[in-house]
Design an enzyme around this catalytic site. Structure first.
Site, PDB file in Angstrom:
ATOM      1  N   LYS A  35       0.849  -1.201   0.000  1.00 36.28           N
ATOM      2  CA  LYS A  35       0.000   0.000   0.000  1.00 36.28           C
ATOM      3  C   LYS A  35       0.881   1.247   0.000  1.00 36.28           C
ATOM      4  O   LYS A  35       2.050   1.200   0.405  1.00 36.28           O
ATOM      5  CB  LYS A  35      -0.937   0.046   1.211  1.00 36.28           C
ATOM      6  CG  LYS A  35      -0.278   0.041   2.615  1.00 36.28           C
ATOM      7  CD  LYS A  35       0.118   1.404   3.150  1.00 36.28           C
ATOM      8  CE  LYS A  35       0.717   1.322   4.562  1.00 36.28           C
ATOM      9  NZ  LYS A  35       1.532   2.475   4.953  1.00 36.28           N
ATOM     10  N   PRO A  64      10.015  -3.981   0.148  1.00 31.16           N
ATOM     11  CA  PRO A  64      11.082  -3.710   1.118  1.00 31.16           C
ATOM     12  C   PRO A  64      10.525  -3.514   2.524  1.00 31.16           C
ATOM     13  O   PRO A  64       9.450  -2.946   2.693  1.00 31.16           O
ATOM     14  CB  PRO A  64      11.729  -2.412   0.617  1.00 31.16           C
ATOM     15  CG  PRO A  64      11.020  -2.009  -0.592  1.00 31.16           C
ATOM     16  CD  PRO A  64       9.898  -2.949  -0.872  1.00 31.16           C
ATOM     17  N   GLY A  91       7.347   1.724   4.860  1.00 31.39           N
ATOM     18  CA  GLY A  91       6.045   2.404   4.919  1.00 31.39           C
ATOM     19  C   GLY A  91       5.086   1.868   3.881  1.00 31.39           C
ATOM     20  O   GLY A  91       4.075   2.491   3.558  1.00 31.39           O
ATOM     21  N   LEU A  92       5.393   0.660   3.369  1.00 32.39           N
ATOM     22  CA  LEU A  92       4.581   0.063   2.298  1.00 32.39           C
ATOM     23  C   LEU A  92       3.675  -1.057   2.819  1.00 32.39           C
ATOM     24  O   LEU A  92       2.983  -1.708   2.039  1.00 32.39           O
ATOM     25  CB  LEU A  92       5.513  -0.480   1.196  1.00 32.39           C
ATOM     26  CG  LEU A  92       6.289   0.623   0.454  1.00 32.39           C
ATOM     27  CD1 LEU A  92       7.510   0.037  -0.249  1.00 32.39           C
ATOM     28  CD2 LEU A  92       5.390   1.324  -0.553  1.00 32.39           C
ATOM     29  N   GLY A  93       3.712  -1.286   4.122  1.00 29.17           N
ATOM     30  CA  GLY A  93       2.803  -2.266   4.733  1.00 29.17           C
ATOM     31  C   GLY A  93       3.158  -3.705   4.426  1.00 29.17           C
ATOM     32  O   GLY A  93       2.284  -4.581   4.452  1.00 29.17           O
ATOM     33  N   GLY A  94       4.429  -3.992   4.152  1.00 37.16           N
ATOM     34  CA  GLY A  94       4.841  -5.331   3.712  1.00 37.16           C
ATOM     35  C   GLY A  94       4.475  -6.439   4.686  1.00 37.16           C
ATOM     36  O   GLY A  94       3.931  -7.474   4.277  1.00 37.16           O
ATOM     37  N   SER A 114       2.232  -6.291   7.122  1.00 40.52           N
ATOM     38  CA  SER A 114       0.781  -6.300   7.352  1.00 40.52           C
ATOM     39  C   SER A 114       0.042  -6.977   6.212  1.00 40.52           C
ATOM     40  O   SER A 114      -0.921  -7.721   6.432  1.00 40.52           O
ATOM     41  CB  SER A 114       0.258  -4.866   7.483  1.00 40.52           C
ATOM     42  OG  SER A 114       0.940  -4.198   8.506  1.00 40.52           O
ATOM     43  N   ASP A 140      -2.308  -1.702  10.289  1.00 42.10           N
ATOM     44  CA  ASP A 140      -2.567  -1.608   8.843  1.00 42.10           C
ATOM     45  C   ASP A 140      -3.305  -2.836   8.303  1.00 42.10           C
ATOM     46  O   ASP A 140      -3.723  -2.849   7.142  1.00 42.10           O
ATOM     47  CB  ASP A 140      -1.245  -1.497   8.063  1.00 42.10           C
ATOM     48  CG  ASP A 140      -0.610  -0.122   8.199  1.00 42.10           C
ATOM     49  OD1 ASP A 140      -1.311   0.820   8.618  1.00 42.10           O
ATOM     50  OD2 ASP A 140       0.587   0.009   7.875  1.00 42.10           O
TER      51      ASP A 140
HETATM   52  O1  C5P Z   1       0.009  -1.441  14.892  1.00 37.59           O
HETATM   53  P1  C5P Z   1       1.435  -1.553  14.488  1.00 37.59           P
HETATM   54  O2  C5P Z   1       2.123  -2.741  15.120  1.00 37.59           O
HETATM   55  O3  C5P Z   1       1.653  -1.504  13.016  1.00 37.59           O
HETATM   56  O4  C5P Z   1       2.147  -0.259  15.056  1.00 37.59           O
HETATM   57  C1  C5P Z   1       3.539  -0.150  15.218  1.00 37.59           C
HETATM   58  C2  C5P Z   1       3.830   1.014  16.135  1.00 37.59           C
HETATM   59  O5  C5P Z   1       3.519   2.250  15.480  1.00 37.59           O
HETATM   60  C3  C5P Z   1       3.011   1.040  17.414  1.00 37.59           C
HETATM   61  O6  C5P Z   1       3.633   0.284  18.423  1.00 37.59           O
HETATM   62  C4  C5P Z   1       2.988   2.502  17.742  1.00 37.59           C
HETATM   63  O7  C5P Z   1       4.204   2.896  18.342  1.00 37.59           O
HETATM   64  C5  C5P Z   1       2.943   3.169  16.383  1.00 37.59           C
HETATM   65  N1  C5P Z   1       1.567   3.506  15.937  1.00 37.59           N
HETATM   66  C6  C5P Z   1       0.908   4.565  16.533  1.00 37.59           C
HETATM   67  N2  C5P Z   1      -0.361   4.895  16.108  1.00 37.59           N
HETATM   68  C7  C5P Z   1      -0.945   4.215  15.095  1.00 37.59           C
HETATM   69  C8  C5P Z   1      -0.282   3.140  14.467  1.00 37.59           C
HETATM   70  C9  C5P Z   1       0.982   2.814  14.916  1.00 37.59           C
HETATM   71  O8  C5P Z   1       1.422   5.213  17.443  1.00 37.59           O
HETATM   72  N3  C5P Z   1      -2.171   4.583  14.702  1.00 37.59           N
END
Ligand code: C5P
Length: 301
Positions: A13, A95, A99-102, A104, A137
């Site tokens: 994404k 990669p 920031g590409l959601g790989g 997820s 994500d």
């Molecule tokens: O949910 P995910 O594991 O992808 O998030 C990784 C980290 O990014 C979280 O531990 C948090 O520090 C940060 N995050 C956040 N707010 C969001 C999504 C992610 O602070 N809405």
């Protein structure tokens, strides 16, 4: 259950626009974003056989920590109560730390494909709950196409497909930690003061109305903090812009950047000129394409 094998594509994404509002009591941040699936993808081979519960993963790349694929598979086995051995073969093309959601999208692909292979069905609302517990994500990747994300990014509002354009990703050799990127924004508990209708909302409203001006109001709140630490990224964004991309933005917390070009020749010209980072052409995937292209031939092509 019967033994079975399946090969699926897990698409990446980009965030067409992304605003980080405020810190939440649960430690996450409230977001306003417009997600978009793109054609860059990982390929995941899944083999299931009856027997003692076991989940194994082989990959062409070393993946730090417990992989989200394994966690998603364990969640599906727990939910369905099926005793099976599940083996994954991951071909990683997206990669990591871009920031590409790989990670997820890989997990979402498992949530979507594995229940069927096990001869079970998990309703989408329950998959959304399981996905939310695994990562912010993941719910988006259960939907795909163009969608607004609110709250943690897990409250999703499917939108009309963003109109075409020719995409170019640039993948600098820079890894950004997502938790560090959120911390560096230093958001308080109250949202920052801003216009009543934020830039992302303006972009979303225009996009939904088919008004091409949406490209002009896309933002990424992480850019200033991440660009300050990695000036190369600001330079790459300028290069995309001067080559004719609109918007040209970082995706997620970086470090990948994307540009959307009105013509293929312009995009290809930019790809040939940007040499300080790996350029990867892509197309936007509509929700329908995202669903249809998920099932790959056994070679993944
Ligand atoms: O949910 P995910 O594991 O992808 O998030 C990784 C980290 O990014 C979280 O531990 C948090 O520090 C940060 N995050 C956040 N707010 C969001 C999504 C992610 O602070 N809405």
């Amino acid at each position: 259950m019967q033994p079975g094998v399946l090969t699926v594509r897990a698409f990446a994404k980009i965030n067409l626009s992304l605003e980080v509002l405020n810190k939440r009591p649960d430690g996450f941040h409230n977001l306003r974003t417009i997600f978009q699936t793109i054609s860059l993808h990982d390929v995941i081979g899944i083999a299931v056989s009856p027997g003692e519960q076991a989940v194994t993963l082989e990959s062409d790349l070393e993946i730090p920590g417990e992989n989200l694929i394994v966690r998603a598979a364990r969640a599906v086995l727990a939910e369905t109560g099926v005793s099976a051995s599940v083996h994954f073969r991951l071909e990683k093309r997206i990669p990591m730390g871009g920031g590409l959601g790989g990670g997820s999208t890989d997990a979402a692909a498992v949530l979507l494909a594995l229940p069927g292979l096990l001869g079970c069905a998990i309703p989408l609302p329950r998959l959304m709950e399981i996905g939310t517990a695994l990562g912010s994500d993941i719910p988006f990747f259960l939907v795909g196409g163009t969608a607004a994300g609110l709250g943690r990014g897990t409250e999703l509002y499917p939108m009309p497909d963003a109109a075409g354009g020719f995409g170019l990703l640039v993948l600098p050799d820079v890894h950004v930690s997502t938790p560090d990127a959120f911390r560096s924004l230093n958001r308080g508990e109250a949202p920052p003061p801003g216009p009543q209708v934020s830039l992302t909302e303006q972009a979303g409203l225009a996009l939904a109305a088919g008004d091409p001006s949406w490209v002009g109001t896309c933002v990424n709140d992480f850019e200033s903090a991440v660009f300050a630490r990695h000036p190369l990224l600001a330079d790459l964004r300028s290069q995309l812009e001067s080559a004719g991309a609109s918007p040209a933005r970082m995706t997620g917390s970086g470090a990948a950047l994307f540009g959307l070009f009105p013509a293929e020749a312009q995009r290809d010209h930019a790809a040939a000129r940007i040499t300080a980072a790996r350029p990867v052409p892509f197309e936007l995937l509509t929700r329908q394409e995202y669903r249809q292209r998920r099932f790959a031939s056994p070679t993944g092509q």
